[in-house]
Design a protein around this motif. Structure first.
Motif, PDB file in Angstrom:
ATOM      1  N   LEU A 125       0.835  -1.214   0.000  1.00  0.00           N
ATOM      2  CA  LEU A 125       0.000   0.000   0.000  1.00  0.00           C
ATOM      3  C   LEU A 125       0.868   1.262   0.000  1.00  0.00           C
ATOM      4  N   LEU A 126       1.898   1.235   0.841  1.00  0.00           N
ATOM      5  CA  LEU A 126       2.783   2.405   0.944  1.00  0.00           C
ATOM      6  C   LEU A 126       3.677   2.568  -0.286  1.00  0.00           C
ATOM      7  N   SER A 127       3.721   1.514  -1.113  1.00  0.00           N
ATOM      8  CA  SER A 127       4.565   1.600  -2.314  1.00  0.00           C
ATOM      9  C   SER A 127       3.779   2.079  -3.536  1.00  0.00           C
ATOM     10  N   VAL A 128       2.474   2.351  -3.318  1.00  0.00           N
ATOM     11  CA  VAL A 128       1.664   2.841  -4.445  1.00  0.00           C
ATOM     12  C   VAL A 128       2.160   4.240  -4.821  1.00  0.00           C
ATOM     13  N   PRO A 129       2.670   4.427  -6.026  1.00  0.00           N
ATOM     14  CA  PRO A 129       3.322   5.702  -6.358  1.00  0.00           C
ATOM     15  C   PRO A 129       2.380   6.907  -6.380  1.00  0.00           C
ATOM     16  N   PHE A 130       1.069   6.624  -6.514  1.00  0.00           N
ATOM     17  CA  PHE A 130       0.128   7.739  -6.613  1.00  0.00           C
ATOM     18  C   PHE A 130      -0.010   8.509  -5.297  1.00  0.00           C
ATOM     19  N   ILE A 131       0.485   7.928  -4.209  1.00  0.00           N
ATOM     20  CA  ILE A 131       0.476   8.658  -2.930  1.00  0.00           C
ATOM     21  C   ILE A 131       1.256   9.968  -3.094  1.00  0.00           C
ATOM     22  N   GLU A 132       2.239   9.897  -3.996  1.00  0.00           N
ATOM     23  CA  GLU A 132       3.083  11.074  -4.208  1.00  0.00           C
ATOM     24  C   GLU A 132       2.293  12.250  -4.801  1.00  0.00           C
ATOM     25  N   ALA A 133       1.092  11.967  -5.304  1.00  0.00           N
ATOM     26  CA  ALA A 133       0.246  13.054  -5.796  1.00  0.00           C
ATOM     27  C   ALA A 133      -0.153  13.964  -4.633  1.00  0.00           C
ATOM     28  N   TRP A 134      -0.387  13.327  -3.487  1.00  0.00           N
ATOM     29  CA  TRP A 134      -0.756  14.082  -2.285  1.00  0.00           C
ATOM     30  C   TRP A 134       0.478  14.531  -1.495  1.00  0.00           C
ATOM     31  N   TYR A 135       1.431  13.587  -1.382  1.00  0.00           N
ATOM     32  CA  TYR A 135       2.651  13.864  -0.603  1.00  0.00           C
ATOM     33  C   TYR A 135       3.875  13.671  -1.506  1.00  0.00           C
ATOM     34  N   PRO A 136       4.287  14.717  -2.165  1.00  0.00           N
ATOM     35  CA  PRO A 136       5.364  14.598  -3.169  1.00  0.00           C
ATOM     36  C   PRO A 136       6.663  13.980  -2.634  1.00  0.00           C
ATOM     37  N   ALA A 137       6.949  14.187  -1.361  1.00  0.00           N
ATOM     38  CA  ALA A 137       8.229  13.688  -0.848  1.00  0.00           C
ATOM     39  C   ALA A 137       8.132  12.252  -0.314  1.00  0.00           C
ATOM     40  N   PHE A 138       6.953  11.649  -0.494  1.00  0.00           N
ATOM     41  CA  PHE A 138       6.762  10.316   0.086  1.00  0.00           C
ATOM     42  C   PHE A 138       7.617   9.267  -0.642  1.00  0.00           C
ATOM     43  N   PRO A 139       8.413   8.473   0.120  1.00  0.00           N
ATOM     44  CA  PRO A 139       9.342   7.529  -0.535  1.00  0.00           C
ATOM     45  C   PRO A 139       8.668   6.221  -0.969  1.00  0.00           C
ATOM     46  N   ALA A 140       7.741   6.312  -1.909  1.00  0.00           N
ATOM     47  CA  ALA A 140       7.016   5.110  -2.364  1.00  0.00           C
ATOM     48  C   ALA A 140       7.966   4.070  -2.958  1.00  0.00           C
ATOM     49  N   THR A 141       9.007   4.546  -3.658  1.00  0.00           N
ATOM     50  CA  THR A 141       9.963   3.612  -4.274  1.00  0.00           C
ATOM     51  C   THR A 141      10.698   2.812  -3.206  1.00  0.00           C
ATOM     52  N   LEU A 142      10.998   3.485  -2.092  1.00  0.00           N
ATOM     53  CA  LEU A 142      11.676   2.784  -0.986  1.00  0.00           C
ATOM     54  C   LEU A 142      10.787   1.656  -0.467  1.00  0.00           C
ATOM     55  N   PHE A 143       9.483   1.949  -0.345  1.00  0.00           N
ATOM     56  CA  PHE A 143       8.552   0.918   0.128  1.00  0.00           C
ATOM     57  C   PHE A 143       8.395  -0.224  -0.896  1.00  0.00           C
ATOM     58  N   LEU A 144       8.518   0.140  -2.161  1.00  0.00           N
ATOM     59  CA  LEU A 144       8.479  -0.911  -3.189  1.00  0.00           C
ATOM     60  C   LEU A 144       9.685  -1.845  -3.017  1.00  0.00           C
ATOM     61  N   MET A 145      10.840  -1.253  -2.730  1.00  0.00           N
ATOM     62  CA  MET A 145      12.041  -2.058  -2.504  1.00  0.00           C
ATOM     63  C   MET A 145      11.888  -2.924  -1.251  1.00  0.00           C
ATOM     64  N   LEU A 146      11.311  -2.319  -0.202  1.00  0.00           N
ATOM     65  CA  LEU A 146      11.085  -3.079   1.039  1.00  0.00           C
ATOM     66  C   LEU A 146      10.115  -4.240   0.792  1.00  0.00           C
ATOM     67  N   ALA A 147       9.061  -3.954   0.029  1.00  0.00           N
ATOM     68  CA  ALA A 147       8.074  -5.002  -0.287  1.00  0.00           C
ATOM     69  C   ALA A 147       8.739  -6.131  -1.072  1.00  0.00           C
ATOM     70  N   THR A 148       9.633  -5.768  -1.989  1.00  0.00           N
ATOM     71  CA  THR A 148      10.335  -6.781  -2.787  1.00  0.00           C
ATOM     72  C   THR A 148      11.210  -7.669  -1.891  1.00  0.00           C
ATOM     73  N   VAL A 149      11.937  -7.020  -0.987  1.00  0.00           N
ATOM     74  CA  VAL A 149      12.789  -7.770  -0.050  1.00  0.00           C
ATOM     75  C   VAL A 149      11.920  -8.688   0.817  1.00  0.00           C
ATOM     76  N   TRP A 150      10.752  -8.154   1.220  1.00  0.00           N
ATOM     77  CA  TRP A 150       9.837  -8.914   2.081  1.00  0.00           C
ATOM     78  C   TRP A 150       9.341 -10.179   1.353  1.00  0.00           C
ATOM     79  N   VAL A 151       9.010 -10.007   0.091  1.00  0.00           N
ATOM     80  CA  VAL A 151       8.540 -11.135  -0.721  1.00  0.00           C
ATOM     81  C   VAL A 151       9.662 -12.178  -0.868  1.00  0.00           C
ATOM     82  N   LEU A 152      10.876 -11.684  -1.082  1.00  0.00           N
ATOM     83  CA  LEU A 152      12.012 -12.605  -1.225  1.00  0.00           C
ATOM     84  C   LEU A 152      12.265 -13.375   0.075  1.00  0.00           C
TER      85      LEU A 152
END
Lengths: 115, 176
Positions: free
Chosen positions: B74-101
């Motif tokens: 959820l936190l990796s959804v990039p559209f959050i950046e529409a509301w919060y431009p500085a939100f590190p969605a990409t970082l959460f995507l990386m965390l989610a990837t590590v979590w899946v691994l």
């Protein structure tokens, strides 16, 4: 880097399931006795380590080939986990024995140079 | 090494395995050592890890992986950046990837797949919502223009998560 097992170890590994099923077909047994008994019964040919035995027993049990039973035989000693063959395990033993006989026969012909 | 210390290391190698399997195995090793009169020479942690491959991780741990993957996704959804431009969605995507691994490594194929789906689900929902209201979003958030390329990128990265979990789970070398 992981060390590649040598060819002899690979051969043993391939025969491990059959060896365990064949040994347990003689009667229920537990890990310590299997380690010693298997080495003795095969003249050291199937001298296993705990690292090979336990996961193999675990997989056979998980696949329904072996039935475990905890027995406390001597007071003051730890209970032992005895394994015995299930009907599925017996069927598997027949299959593997047949395949082994065919393979060994063929290989013997090849190695011995028989026609 | 003393037997108790050895068994303690075996337990550590079996971290994540259901307690009943762990206890039963440690009792079995102890009984085997008692019968033979020697402590096994095998690396105890490697032995524990080999048994973890046999039994897999506990259902609780699997569920923990599955449930935690959802908020990470959820936190990796990039559209959050529409509301919060500085939100590190990409970082959460990386965390989610590590979590899946991690889920795939410890729990195998199915666990990796389900954790991947759990992480991908909020991303896909976000993708659908933004696809449907793309014009509206772009008119409201003028500084954050969502293009078809971005949506496709989100779709690809979302689809990658369950696929990665499935493939990584199958790559675990089972003990011989």
């Amino acid at each position: 880097m992981a060390r590649r097992p040598d060819a002899v170890s690979e051969l043993r590994r391939g025969a491990l399931e059959l060896a365990l099923l064949a040994f347990l077909d003689r009667g229920p047994s537990f890990s310590g006795a299997i380690l010693d008994g298997l080495a003795e019964a095969t003249n050291g040919g199937m001298a296993l380590t705990e690292g090979a035995l336990y996961p193999a027993l675990g997989r056979l049990e998980k696949n329904g080939m072996l039935e475990p039973e905890w027995r406390k035989e001597v007071e003051g000693r730890r209970a032992r986990k005895y394994y015995s063959l299930t009907d599925e395990g017996k069927e598997r033993l027949v299959q593997l024995s047949k395949a082994w006989a065919e393979l060994a026969d063929g290989m013997q012909k090849l190695i011995g140079g028989e026609d | 090494m003393e037997l108790d210390a050895y068994l303690k290391q075996v337990r550590k190698g079996m971290r994540g395995v259901a307690k009943r399997h762990k206890n039963a195995f440690v009792d079995e090793v102890a009984a085997g050592a008692e019968y033979r009169g020697v402590v096994p020479t095998e690396d105890p942690r490697a032995l524990g890890r080999a048994m973890r491959q046999v039994h897999g991780i506990s259902m609780w741990l699997r569920m923990f992986f599955w449930i935690t993957a959802f908020p990470l996704g959820l936190l990796s959804v990039p559209f959050i950046e529409a509301w919060y431009p500085a939100f590190p969605a990409t970082l959460f995507l990386m965390l989610a990837t590590v979590w899946v691994l991690l889920a795939a490594y410890y729990g195998g194929r199915i666990s990796g797949l389900i954790t991947g789906i759990s992480a991908a689900l909020p991303r896909i929902i976000g993708l659908i919502l933004f696809s449907l209201g793309l014009d509206l979003v772009n008119s409201i958030f003028s500084g954050y223009q969502v293009t078809g390329g971005i949506l496709f990128g989100v779709f690809l990265t979302s689809a990658m998560l369950p696929l990665l979990g499935w493939l990584a789970g199958g790559r675990i070398r089972r003990p011989e």
